[in-house]
Design a protein around this motif. Structure first.
Motif, PDB file in Angstrom:
ATOM      1  N   TRP A   1       0.809  -1.225   0.000  1.00 30.20           N
ATOM      2  CA  TRP A   1       0.000   0.000   0.000  1.00 30.20           C
ATOM      3  C   TRP A   1       0.844   1.278   0.000  1.00 30.20           C
ATOM      4  N   PRO A   2       1.831   1.428   0.895  1.00 30.97           N
ATOM      5  CA  PRO A   2       2.642   2.660   0.835  1.00 30.97           C
ATOM      6  C   PRO A   2       3.492   2.738  -0.428  1.00 30.97           C
ATOM      7  N   LYS A   3       3.891   1.583  -0.957  1.00 32.12           N
ATOM      8  CA  LYS A   3       4.724   1.556  -2.162  1.00 32.12           C
ATOM      9  C   LYS A   3       4.024   2.228  -3.339  1.00 32.12           C
ATOM     10  N   ILE A   4       2.702   2.035  -3.439  1.00 34.40           N
ATOM     11  CA  ILE A   4       1.970   2.605  -4.570  1.00 34.40           C
ATOM     12  C   ILE A   4       1.177   3.858  -4.178  1.00 34.40           C
ATOM     13  N   GLY A   5       1.399   4.342  -2.960  1.00 32.60           N
ATOM     14  CA  GLY A   5       0.805   5.606  -2.546  1.00 32.60           C
ATOM     15  C   GLY A   5      -0.621   5.539  -2.061  1.00 32.60           C
TER      16      GLY A   5
END
Length: 246
Positions: free
Chosen positions: A189-193
């Motif tokens: 989730w944080p990787k793709i914003g």
């Protein structure tokens, strides 16, 4: 007397074009992308190379190179290029294949304009159409419906997102990122914003609806009902083949 309109243009000979054609046809996708500006500078002869390339790749043209070639011809202000595209690619560069008779033309039109917010909403609408009347009425998906999506349709949706985002968005891109973090959604989730720390990105204003977004940022998947839908989507057999080449 030299025509001032053409004085600054390169003197492209048949030998130059032959060399460019060979380099383009034998090059890697990355090399082909780098050569497209040179082909533009070569004038009509360079455009002919791109037209031949598109014809040869017409059976599976959903690649970044094909998209760039198509985009170049579309903006070339050339009657020959316009007639070529109208004849051979009247509906755009991505084949809109569907096993269930879904019309993906509206999605292609939105992505072509890079209206990514509207395209994201249209994507959900088309996936609900794919799932059936019940999903259309409720406007969201069960993971069991996603599991039964035809490969051909998911690949059509993915190819549209991939080529019109220049390789940045699409389910296939998300699939590769998901695998890269070991299928760990807390890292995904944080990787793709989609999440920052403990805070979910707020819809719609928190998301980035242009190409400055993180890779894999779009299209969205609703996480309010858990991860089973997106897990089914990212593990679908549609991605057992490689994503469109760069």
């Amino acid at each position: 007397m030299i025509d001032p309109k053409t004085a600054d243009l390169p003197d492209t000979t048949s030998n130059d074009i032959a060399a460019l054609r060979f380099k383009f046809e034998s090059g890697s996708p990355a090399g082909q992308l780098q050569l497209i500006p040179e082909l533009i500078q070569a004038g009509e002869s360079g455009l002919e190379v791109l037209m031949e390339f598109l014809l040869q790749s017409k059976s599976n043209p959903a690649t970044l190179v094909a998209f760039k070639a198509y985009q170049t011809l579309e903006s070339a202000n050339s009657k020959v290029a316009d007639e070529f595209l109208q004849t051979h690619f009247p509906n755009g560069i991505v084949p809109l294949n569907s096993e269930r008779g879904i019309d993906y033309t509206p999605l292609q039109q939105l992505l072509k304009k890079q209206d990514f917010l509207s395209a994201d909403r249209m994507t959900l609408q088309k996936m609900c159409e794919l799932a059936g009347v019940d999903a259309v009425q409720r406007k969201w998906l069960y993971f069991t419906e996603v599991e039964n999506f035809p490969i051909k349709d998911l690949q059509t949706i993915n190819n549209l997102w991939f080529v019109y985002s220049e390789g940045k968005f699409g389910f296939g891109v998300q699939h590769e990122i998901w695998l890269g973090v070991g299928k760990n959604f807390l890292k995904f989730w944080p990787k793709i914003g989609w999440k920052n720390g403990n805070n979910w990105t707020r819809y719609p204003n928190g998301f980035t609806w242009d190409l400055s977004a993180p890779k894999g940022h779009l299209p969205l998947s609703n996480q309010l009902r858990g991860v089973r839908v997106i897990a089914s989507l990212l593990s679908h057999p549609a991605w057992s083949n490689k994503s469109p080449e760069s």
